[in-house]
Design a protein around this motif. Structure first.
Motif, PDB file in Angstrom:
ATOM      1  N   SER A 193       0.104   5.542  -3.971  1.00 39.63           N
ATOM      2  CA  SER A 193      -0.069   6.111  -6.133  1.00 39.63           C
ATOM      3  C   SER A 193       0.959   6.288  -6.130  1.00 39.63           C
ATOM      4  N   ASP A 209      -2.766   2.843 -10.289  1.00 39.51           N
ATOM      5  CA  ASP A 209      -2.378   3.532  -9.865  1.00 39.51           C
ATOM      6  C   ASP A 209      -2.556   3.976 -11.969  1.00 39.51           C
ATOM      7  N   ALA A 215       2.951   5.701  -9.031  1.00 38.07           N
ATOM      8  CA  ALA A 215       4.331   4.504  -8.812  1.00 38.07           C
ATOM      9  C   ALA A 215       5.004   4.636  -9.968  1.00 38.07           C
ATOM     10  N   LEU A 275      -0.389  -2.168 -10.278  1.00 35.43           N
ATOM     11  CA  LEU A 275      -0.502  -1.201 -10.422  1.00 35.43           C
ATOM     12  C   LEU A 275      -1.496  -0.336 -11.403  1.00 35.43           C
ATOM     13  N   GLU A 293       4.910  -2.551  -4.146  1.00 33.00           N
ATOM     14  CA  GLU A 293       4.356  -2.714  -5.770  1.00 33.00           C
ATOM     15  C   GLU A 293       5.069  -2.905  -6.346  1.00 33.00           C
ATOM     16  N   LEU A 294       5.712  -2.165  -5.680  1.00 33.58           N
ATOM     17  CA  LEU A 294       7.381  -1.213  -7.639  1.00 33.58           C
ATOM     18  C   LEU A 294       8.512  -2.053  -6.301  1.00 33.58           C
ATOM     19  N   ILE A 306       7.767   1.292  -3.827  1.00 36.16           N
ATOM     20  CA  ILE A 306       6.485   2.108  -4.044  1.00 36.16           C
ATOM     21  C   ILE A 306       5.449   1.058  -3.412  1.00 36.16           C
ATOM     22  N   ASP A 307       4.683   1.724  -2.609  1.00 37.98           N
ATOM     23  CA  ASP A 307       3.659   1.068  -1.425  1.00 37.98           C
ATOM     24  C   ASP A 307       2.180   1.563  -1.909  1.00 37.98           C
ATOM     25  N   LYS A 325       6.665   8.294 -10.283  1.00 39.20           N
ATOM     26  CA  LYS A 325       8.670   7.628  -9.600  1.00 39.20           C
ATOM     27  C   LYS A 325       9.187   6.990  -9.831  1.00 39.20           C
TER      28      LYS A 325
END
Length: 419
Positions: A40, A68, A42, A65, A84-85, A37-38, A45
């Motif tokens: 919002s 987020d 996150a 994050l 990011e994640l 994930i890059d 999801k």
């Protein structure tokens, strides 16, 4: 053996004997599914991914994050370009505990178990004679500029904007080629920390010698163990003991720790059962090869139906890497730092399957070398907590002390070292 795969996470307690250790080490390899994930949402999801897989998932949460969770932004330079994640559901998991190894394979890959184990037993460990090209490691913030920025942080503190903030600086090398597994082995040998990790997700590497646990869940119990307060080690036993006693009674170091403990208590209270947040240990001295640290243990109890991802979301980023008040500190950090933190100050760890009632364990990504092999960019960052009693020169010295293990690990494969 694991280096043949594109996705690897090795988590090593290095013989830690503390009460909250579950495994001696874990190894997860080869993604069956993954989540990167890059943008919002996150955590939402991640929640969906965990519910869909109903399995072991391993990976990381990056510091940014925070955007987020709160109305914040990250616009500083990013040389690493990590997602990011990033989490993955491994085909194969190895759990090491009390001299025994458990092998967990997804059902469709169980026929590979015997051949894999035979291959592992027959693996020959050898050292390549090929030298790693020397690294030209540079400092993102020159010393004079670092001192000026700490003065500015102190200005915010004296004006009541914040009480404490963790201020970090980056060391980096461009056009860099390293052997990640060798550098990790060297770093781990130097520090032998309880939350070491080797992470490889395609071109993204984290070589972590972290001494700090961010958050762990065991059933309905949540455990956080923030570190704040640092002193150097001495080879002279008498002097080393004096350094321990000085750390235990240092008002500045103790105040750092207590402020973050209060922040962690507040974070945990958002999901905790009423009156269940406890400080089990306050400002205890733990000694590592490079430094002595003050570590506190804060716990809470949650309802069994409380989502593990929600617990992470309401406490992220960890208090020890932000400050108090948390949101104000993060805004000032973003203003004064010159590098996007990314995975540094984030967390690496795992979620166990639902049969464990949502158990998870994550470290704090500090004392770590990050590497993007496709961009040939190496980075490590260090920081210290700035409070009203901070002296900029001493904070700079603390940063260099914390950087020592990474410098040695990289210098071991470099002729030039850090300029």
């Amino acid at each position: 053996w694991s280096q043949q795969f594109s996705e690897i996470i090795w988590l090593d307690s290095n013989g830690d004997t503390s009460r909250y250790k579950t495994y001696d080490a874990l190894l997860a390899v080869e993604a069956f599914t993954s989540l990167q994930i890059d943008n919002s949402s996150a955590f939402d999801k991640l929640q969906e991914y965990q519910e869909q897989t109903k399995d072991w998932i391993f990976g990381y949460l990056s510091y940014d994050l925070k955007n987020d969770v709160e109305h914040l932004k990250s616009s500083n330079f990013d040389g690493l370009d990590f997602p990011e994640l990033y989490f993955f559901q491994p085909k194969k998991v190895f759990l090491l505990k009390n001299g025994k190894i458990e092998l967990h394979y997804l059902p469709q890959f169980e026929n590979e178990m015997d051949s894999d184990w035979l291959e592992i037993l027959q693996t020959v460990v050898f050292s390549s004679e090929k030298e790693t090209p020397s690294l030209n490691i540079q400092q993102r913030i020159p010393k004079t500029e670092y001192l000026r920025k700490v003065d500015k942080m102190l200005h915010h503190i004296h004006h009541g904007d914040i009480y404490e903030a963790n201020f970090c600086q980056e060391f980096y090398a461009e056009n860099a080629q390293i052997n990640p597994i060798k550098v990790f082995q060297r770093l781990n040998e130097i520090s032998t920390p309880p939350f070491a990790s080797f992470l490889k997700l395609n071109q993204f590497y984290a070589l972590s010698a972290s001494p700090e646990r961010y958050l762990k869940r065991v059933g309905n119990k949540i455990i956080s163990q923030p570190i704040k307060g640092t002193a150097r080690r001495s080879e002279n036993l008498e002097e080393d003991n004096r350094l321990i006693e000085a750390l235990k009674s240092d008002p500045k170091e103790i105040s750092e720790n207590v402020m973050i403990v209060d922040l962690v208590r507040n974070d945990l209270s958002q999901t905790a059962n009423r009156e269940s947040v406890k400080v089990e240990e306050l400002c205890a001295v733990y000694s590592f090869k490079q430094v002595h640290q003050l570590i506190s243990t804060v716990t809470s109890e949650v309802k069994s139906e409380t989502s593990s991802v929600e617990i992470l979301k309401t406490t992220f980023p960890m208090g020890s890497m932000t400050g108090a008040p948390k949101i104000s500190a993060m805004k000032i950090i973003e203003e004064l730092e010159e590098s996007k933190r990314g995975l540094y100050s984030g967390a690496i760890g795992y979620f166990a399957p639902p049969s464990t009632r949502g158990n998870f364990d994550f470290n704090v990504v500090i004392r770590s070398i990050l590497y993007n092999s496709s961009k040939k960019y190496v980075s490590f960052s260090v920081g210290s907590a700035i409070t009203a009693k901070s002296a900029p020169e001493k904070e700079y010295e603390e940063c260099l002390l914390k950087a020592k293990a990474m410098r040695i690990a990289l210098d071991f494969f470099s002729e030039k070292g850090i300029g």
